[in-house]
Design a protein around this motif. Sequence first.
Motif, PDB file in Angstrom:
ATOM      1  N   LYS A   1      47.631 -10.691  -1.118  1.00  7.17           N
ATOM      2  CA  LYS A   1      48.604 -11.391  -1.934  1.00  7.17           C
ATOM      3  C   LYS A   1      49.880 -10.561  -2.023  1.00  7.17           C
ATOM      4  O   LYS A   1      49.835  -9.351  -2.261  1.00  7.17           O
ATOM      5  CB  LYS A   1      48.043 -11.638  -3.330  1.00  7.17           C
ATOM      6  CG  LYS A   1      48.830 -12.674  -4.122  1.00  7.17           C
ATOM      7  CD  LYS A   1      48.117 -13.038  -5.407  1.00  7.17           C
ATOM      8  CE  LYS A   1      48.854 -14.159  -6.116  1.00  7.17           C
ATOM      9  NZ  LYS A   1      48.176 -14.556  -7.375  1.00  7.17           N
TER      10      LYS A   1
ATOM     11  N   ARG B   1      53.318  -8.761  -3.258  1.00  4.96           N
ATOM     12  CA  ARG B   1      53.818  -8.195  -4.516  1.00  4.96           C
ATOM     13  C   ARG B   1      55.322  -8.435  -4.554  1.00  4.96           C
ATOM     14  O   ARG B   1      56.051  -8.049  -3.628  1.00  4.96           O
ATOM     15  CB  ARG B   1      53.514  -6.696  -4.599  1.00  4.96           C
ATOM     16  CG  ARG B   1      52.026  -6.380  -4.738  1.00  4.96           C
ATOM     17  CD  ARG B   1      51.766  -4.899  -4.498  1.00  4.96           C
ATOM     18  NE  ARG B   1      52.441  -4.051  -5.468  1.00  4.96           N
ATOM     19  CZ  ARG B   1      51.851  -3.514  -6.533  1.00  4.96           C
ATOM     20  NH1 ARG B   1      50.563  -3.736  -6.761  1.00  4.96           N
ATOM     21  NH2 ARG B   1      52.509  -2.732  -7.364  1.00  4.96           N
TER      22      ARG B   1
ATOM     23  N   TYR C   1      58.998  -7.898  -6.365  1.00  5.08           N
ATOM     24  CA  TYR C   1      59.776  -7.017  -7.236  1.00  5.08           C
ATOM     25  C   TYR C   1      61.157  -7.642  -7.410  1.00  5.08           C
ATOM     26  O   TYR C   1      61.811  -7.995  -6.428  1.00  5.08           O
ATOM     27  CB  TYR C   1      59.915  -5.626  -6.621  1.00  5.08           C
ATOM     28  CG  TYR C   1      58.601  -4.904  -6.448  1.00  5.08           C
ATOM     29  CD1 TYR C   1      58.137  -4.010  -7.410  1.00  5.08           C
ATOM     30  CD2 TYR C   1      57.811  -5.111  -5.311  1.00  5.08           C
ATOM     31  CE1 TYR C   1      56.931  -3.345  -7.255  1.00  5.08           C
ATOM     32  CE2 TYR C   1      56.598  -4.460  -5.147  1.00  5.08           C
ATOM     33  CZ  TYR C   1      56.169  -3.574  -6.124  1.00  5.08           C
ATOM     34  OH  TYR C   1      54.969  -2.927  -5.966  1.00  5.08           O
TER      35      TYR C   1
ATOM     36  N   SER D   1      53.542 -15.206  -7.005  1.00 10.77           N
ATOM     37  CA  SER D   1      52.756 -14.024  -7.359  1.00 10.77           C
ATOM     38  C   SER D   1      53.299 -13.436  -8.651  1.00 10.77           C
ATOM     39  O   SER D   1      54.369 -13.838  -9.128  1.00 10.77           O
ATOM     40  CB  SER D   1      52.832 -12.984  -6.240  1.00 10.77           C
ATOM     41  OG  SER D   1      52.098 -11.829  -6.554  1.00 10.77           O
ATOM     42  N   GLN D   2      52.588 -12.488  -9.207  1.00  8.88           N
ATOM     43  CA  GLN D   2      53.107 -11.765 -10.362  1.00  8.88           C
ATOM     44  C   GLN D   2      54.384 -11.041  -9.953  1.00  8.88           C
ATOM     45  O   GLN D   2      54.461 -10.451  -8.873  1.00  8.88           O
ATOM     46  CB  GLN D   2      52.078 -10.755 -10.867  1.00  8.88           C
ATOM     47  CG  GLN D   2      52.555  -9.959 -12.080  1.00  8.88           C
ATOM     48  CD  GLN D   2      51.554  -8.914 -12.523  1.00  8.88           C
ATOM     49  OE1 GLN D   2      50.469  -8.799 -11.954  1.00  8.88           O
ATOM     50  NE2 GLN D   2      51.906  -8.148 -13.537  1.00  8.88           N
TER      51      GLN D   2
ATOM     52  N   HIS E   1      57.112  -8.096 -10.653  1.00 10.31           N
ATOM     53  CA  HIS E   1      57.408  -6.829 -11.312  1.00 10.31           C
ATOM     54  C   HIS E   1      58.934  -6.728 -11.415  1.00 10.31           C
ATOM     55  O   HIS E   1      59.620  -6.687 -10.394  1.00 10.31           O
ATOM     56  CB  HIS E   1      56.844  -5.661 -10.513  1.00 10.31           C
ATOM     57  CG  HIS E   1      55.380  -5.795 -10.212  1.00 10.31           C
ATOM     58  ND1 HIS E   1      54.400  -5.306 -11.036  1.00 10.31           N
ATOM     59  CD2 HIS E   1      54.736  -6.405  -9.171  1.00 10.31           C
ATOM     60  CE1 HIS E   1      53.215  -5.585 -10.529  1.00 10.31           C
ATOM     61  NE2 HIS E   1      53.390  -6.248  -9.398  1.00 10.31           N
TER      62      HIS E   1
ATOM     63  N   GLY F   1      54.618   1.144  -4.302  1.00  8.15           N
ATOM     64  CA  GLY F   1      54.301  -0.069  -3.556  1.00  8.15           C
ATOM     65  C   GLY F   1      54.159   0.121  -2.063  1.00  8.15           C
ATOM     66  O   GLY F   1      53.917  -0.848  -1.324  1.00  8.15           O
TER      67      GLY F   1
ATOM     68  N   LYS G   1      51.816  -1.869   0.782  1.00  4.58           N
ATOM     69  CA  LYS G   1      51.446  -3.203   0.315  1.00  4.58           C
ATOM     70  C   LYS G   1      52.428  -4.235   0.871  1.00  4.58           C
ATOM     71  O   LYS G   1      53.482  -3.885   1.389  1.00  4.58           O
ATOM     72  CB  LYS G   1      51.435  -3.237  -1.217  1.00  4.58           C
ATOM     73  CG  LYS G   1      50.458  -2.251  -1.849  1.00  4.58           C
ATOM     74  CD  LYS G   1      50.506  -2.317  -3.354  1.00  4.58           C
ATOM     75  CE  LYS G   1      49.466  -1.381  -3.980  1.00  4.58           C
ATOM     76  NZ  LYS G   1      49.766   0.038  -3.738  1.00  4.58           N
TER      77      LYS G   1
ATOM     78  N   ASN H   1      55.114  -6.294   0.297  1.00  6.74           N
ATOM     79  CA  ASN H   1      56.117  -6.348  -0.755  1.00  6.74           C
ATOM     80  C   ASN H   1      57.313  -7.216  -0.378  1.00  6.74           C
ATOM     81  O   ASN H   1      57.749  -7.238   0.777  1.00  6.74           O
ATOM     82  CB  ASN H   1      56.641  -4.951  -1.072  1.00  6.74           C
ATOM     83  CG  ASN H   1      55.545  -4.028  -1.557  1.00  6.74           C
ATOM     84  OD1 ASN H   1      54.628  -4.456  -2.252  1.00  6.74           O
ATOM     85  ND2 ASN H   1      55.634  -2.754  -1.200  1.00  6.74           N
TER      86      ASN H   1
ATOM     87  N   TYR I   1      61.126  -7.421  -2.017  1.00  5.96           N
ATOM     88  CA  TYR I   1      62.074  -6.926  -3.008  1.00  5.96           C
ATOM     89  C   TYR I   1      63.227  -7.930  -3.115  1.00  5.96           C
ATOM     90  O   TYR I   1      63.891  -8.216  -2.115  1.00  5.96           O
ATOM     91  CB  TYR I   1      62.622  -5.564  -2.590  1.00  5.96           C
ATOM     92  CG  TYR I   1      61.560  -4.563  -2.194  1.00  5.96           C
ATOM     93  CD1 TYR I   1      60.579  -4.159  -3.098  1.00  5.96           C
ATOM     94  CD2 TYR I   1      61.538  -4.023  -0.915  1.00  5.96           C
ATOM     95  CE1 TYR I   1      59.607  -3.240  -2.731  1.00  5.96           C
ATOM     96  CE2 TYR I   1      60.566  -3.107  -0.538  1.00  5.96           C
ATOM     97  CZ  TYR I   1      59.602  -2.720  -1.450  1.00  5.96           C
ATOM     98  OH  TYR I   1      58.642  -1.813  -1.082  1.00  5.96           O
TER      99      TYR I   1
END
Length: 352
Positions: free
Chosen positions: A2, A4, A6, A27-28, A30, A56, A59, A61, A63
Amino acid sequence: MKPRLYFFYLGRSTFVKKDLEALAEISQVHELDLLTTHPSKMLLRLIRQLFILLNGIGKKNLYICQFAGYHSFLPAFFARFVGGKCLIISGGTDCHRFTGIGYGNFQKRLLSWFTKWSFKWCNHIAVKHESLWQSDYHYDFREPELQGIAAFIPGIRTPHSEITNGYEADEWVSTGCTERIKHSFITITGGLQYSFQKQLKGIDLILAVAPLFPESTFTILGVPENQQWTNVPENVRLLPPANQELIKKEFLKHQFYLQLSMAEGFPNALCEAMLSGCIPIGSSVFSIPEIIGENGYIVHHRNLEELKSILQLAVQENDKLKGEKASESIKKRFPLEKRKSALLSLCHTLID
């Protein structure tokens, strides 16, 4: 795995919140707010951002940076040399250079360098209007005739696309219980702690033109109570910054909205005033002419006599239908769902 997400931004504005809500469907998220005017605090927040990015590594990611500048440099660097993808949502000041008033990222040497490499290293740039990528500029003869990211970074190869702002029409109404004040004009501004802001937002022009229309009223909303302005015309009303509910009430009192900016990305106040039924009068810069369309008036040059003529025409015509058409135009062309769909689609493309 999944992804991540940011999200790095400068101030948790209403529209940042709406983007965060949309991104949460993937996704969640941050998030980190890096807004500060103090250099030492900015350094501390950038260090915090670095640790977030280091954590991170390895992973999947994405951004996302709201605007380019100091805060977008590290995410773009990591995406280019370490891993992950970086999307910059570009909104205006990061695409401009106005030498006469000292405004725009590309006007400041160090900030320009961070902005340039952020744009060059990121994977995609989402401009709020295509004119921010590159466009001719003729509103103020003192300023560079070519503006935009590609104008200041020749040969840039980063892909870009346009994702305009979006609005929830139900939050704004174009009719109210009170009659609009005859021959009334309003504008909203912020950032008046900066020396260039009055010129940037055309406040100086409003103060100059107001005495020429003694039977009209001009409201400037967003003036801090601790600021003392001198030589303010009698028909100019200064109001402090207000919440959205008070802004709605003020819009419903006024016939016309003034957006006489030297530069804009995609002005929210203009769109919200139009949603509220105000007839728009705006400068011929960046997204403003497209937003207004046939539903208002355009000032083509930063010139007091031209502005006077436009205001005379607007008052003379007093076309209430323009306000109704302006509201419907924003509802149809710039719904929030359209922005949300385009943003999520772009993020999915970058992640996959």
